[in-house]
Design a protein around this motif. Structure first.
Motif, PDB file in Angstrom:
ATOM      1  N   UNK A 199       0.832  -1.202   0.000  1.00  0.00           N
ATOM      2  CA  UNK A 199       0.000   0.000   0.000  1.00  0.00           C
ATOM      3  C   UNK A 199       0.868   1.254   0.000  1.00  0.00           C
ATOM      4  N   UNK A 200       0.337   2.296  -0.616  1.00  0.00           N
ATOM      5  CA  UNK A 200       1.008   3.591  -0.664  1.00  0.00           C
ATOM      6  C   UNK A 200      -0.005   4.664  -0.309  1.00  0.00           C
ATOM      7  N   UNK A 201       0.304   5.434   0.707  1.00  0.00           N
ATOM      8  CA  UNK A 201      -0.602   6.483   1.151  1.00  0.00           C
ATOM      9  C   UNK A 201      -0.578   6.605   2.661  1.00  0.00           C
ATOM     10  N   UNK A 202      -1.432   7.457   3.193  1.00  0.00           N
ATOM     11  CA  UNK A 202      -1.473   7.713   4.633  1.00  0.00           C
ATOM     12  C   UNK A 202      -2.698   7.049   5.239  1.00  0.00           C
ATOM     13  N   UNK A 203      -2.458   6.236   6.276  1.00  0.00           N
ATOM     14  CA  UNK A 203      -3.566   5.549   6.927  1.00  0.00           C
ATOM     15  C   UNK A 203      -4.576   6.531   7.517  1.00  0.00           C
ATOM     16  N   UNK A 204      -4.077   7.639   8.069  1.00  0.00           N
ATOM     17  CA  UNK A 204      -5.014   8.570   8.701  1.00  0.00           C
ATOM     18  C   UNK A 204      -5.904   9.296   7.687  1.00  0.00           C
ATOM     19  N   UNK A 205      -5.555   9.232   6.403  1.00  0.00           N
ATOM     20  CA  UNK A 205      -6.450   9.767   5.380  1.00  0.00           C
ATOM     21  C   UNK A 205      -7.708   8.916   5.235  1.00  0.00           C
ATOM     22  N   UNK A 206      -7.653   7.684   5.741  1.00  0.00           N
ATOM     23  CA  UNK A 206      -8.776   6.759   5.603  1.00  0.00           C
ATOM     24  C   UNK A 206      -9.677   6.731   6.836  1.00  0.00           C
ATOM     25  N   UNK A 207      -9.369   7.536   7.843  1.00  0.00           N
ATOM     26  CA  UNK A 207     -10.225   7.621   9.015  1.00  0.00           C
ATOM     27  C   UNK A 207     -11.548   8.286   8.641  1.00  0.00           C
ATOM     28  N   UNK A 208     -12.596   7.967   9.411  1.00  0.00           N
ATOM     29  CA  UNK A 208     -13.922   8.479   9.102  1.00  0.00           C
ATOM     30  C   UNK A 208     -14.366   9.477  10.175  1.00  0.00           C
ATOM     31  N   UNK A 209     -14.507  10.750   9.818  1.00  0.00           N
ATOM     32  CA  UNK A 209     -14.979  11.745  10.794  1.00  0.00           C
ATOM     33  C   UNK A 209     -16.479  11.607  11.028  1.00  0.00           C
ATOM     34  N   UNK A 210     -16.961  12.326  12.025  1.00  0.00           N
ATOM     35  CA  UNK A 210     -18.395  12.378  12.293  1.00  0.00           C
ATOM     36  C   UNK A 210     -19.119  12.904  11.058  1.00  0.00           C
ATOM     37  N   UNK A 211     -20.239  12.271  10.717  1.00  0.00           N
ATOM     38  CA  UNK A 211     -21.032  12.736   9.582  1.00  0.00           C
ATOM     39  C   UNK A 211     -20.950  11.797   8.393  1.00  0.00           C
ATOM     40  N   UNK A 212     -21.260  12.329   7.205  1.00  0.00           N
ATOM     41  CA  UNK A 212     -21.294  11.531   5.982  1.00  0.00           C
ATOM     42  C   UNK A 212     -19.881  11.271   5.459  1.00  0.00           C
ATOM     43  N   UNK A 213     -19.665  10.043   4.968  1.00  0.00           N
ATOM     44  CA  UNK A 213     -18.379   9.648   4.405  1.00  0.00           C
ATOM     45  C   UNK A 213     -18.613   8.864   3.120  1.00  0.00           C
ATOM     46  N   UNK A 214     -17.767   9.107   2.126  1.00  0.00           N
ATOM     47  CA  UNK A 214     -17.882   8.450   0.832  1.00  0.00           C
ATOM     48  C   UNK A 214     -16.673   7.559   0.588  1.00  0.00           C
ATOM     49  N   UNK A 215     -16.944   6.318   0.177  1.00  0.00           N
ATOM     50  CA  UNK A 215     -15.889   5.327  -0.020  1.00  0.00           C
ATOM     51  C   UNK A 215     -16.067   4.692  -1.392  1.00  0.00           C
ATOM     52  N   UNK A 216     -14.952   4.566  -2.150  1.00  0.00           N
ATOM     53  CA  UNK A 216     -15.027   3.918  -3.456  1.00  0.00           C
ATOM     54  C   UNK A 216     -13.728   3.178  -3.731  1.00  0.00           C
TER      55      UNK A 216
END
Length: 233
Positions: A199-216
């Motif tokens: 994997x390449x990228x930041x794990x904390x970019x994948x955290x989900x804040x309160x509210x609506x979240x979009x995943x694809x």
């Protein structure tokens, strides 16, 4: 002294009542501590505070009342039960739990032959999880009703792909399956084989804040999410 037998403790699905004990008092739960460094600057009043981003574990201390004809054997039974890692719950909030990392046992206070107290200290991850957050979902839109959470993503497919969460990207090279665990900041296969270099990228970019979240996910791949949401401790 509390001694309310209706206030129940559960560890890994097993209760104090099953072991013939109840809580002597309300559990003592510490608040998580945000760690920081302080710096003195010449000529400036006060100190500069810089948080290092880490948070301490929380400590849950439980005192058990033990009444038994065989007091020592009851203590041995408690120690066998309250060992290792797992899920800690209390009857006042049955849908929430703490993730226990380890358990410490302190001294035994014995008042009479058949009665005494036993203390167990649970060292827990600094979060109060809601059980609904353990449910895996394939939805591309997830509403998080709680605090910022660190989910697990399960990806199936073959070859390179891009996981997108709230317009932030993580690239991955998949060999049939890959688990991205954003709490532990690691990637691995279903069989436990580590795949951090896949994997390449930041794990904390994948955290989900309160509210609506979009995943694809890229075409030809599927992604399921286990949000592990709840409240910060």
């Amino acid at each position: 002294m509390y001694q309310n037998e209706n206030y129940e403790i559960s560890f890994n699905g097993d209760t104090g009542g099953n072991h013939g004990v109840f809580l002597y008092d309300i559990p003592d739960i510490t608040q998580a501590k945000h760690n920081y460094n302080s710096y003195s600057i010449s000529g400036q009043e006060g100190e500069l505070i810089v948080e290092d981003g880490s948070v301490s574990n929380i400590v849950v201390t439980c005192i058990f009342s033990v009444l038994s004809d065989d007091f020592r054997e009851s203590i041995h039974d408690l120690k066998r039960w309250l060992t290792g890692k797992g899920k800690l719950q209390f009857s006042e909030s049955p849908d929430f739990y703490y993730d226990v990392l380890t358990i410490e046992h302190s001294g035994i206070e014995r008042e009479i032959m058949r009665y005494g107290r036993f203390t167990a200290t649970f060292i827990c991850y600094p979060y109060e999880f809601h059980e609904s957050g353990d449910i895996e979902t394939a939805s591309s839109t997830i509403y998080n009703p709680y605090d910022l959470c660190r989910p697990i993503y399960r990806i199936s497919g073959e070859g390179p792909c891009v996981l997108t969460v709230n317009a932030k990207l993580m690239k991955a090279n998949i060999g049939e399956n890959l688990i991205i665990d954003t709490r532990r900041m690691m990637a691995y296969r279903d069989d436990g084989e580590l795949k951090n270099t896949s994997v390449t990228g930041k794990y904390d970019d994948l955290w989900l804040p309160h509210g609506d979240n979009n995943i694809s996910i890229s075409s030809g791949f599927t992604v399921n999410t286990i949000p592990h949401w709840g409240y910060k401790a």
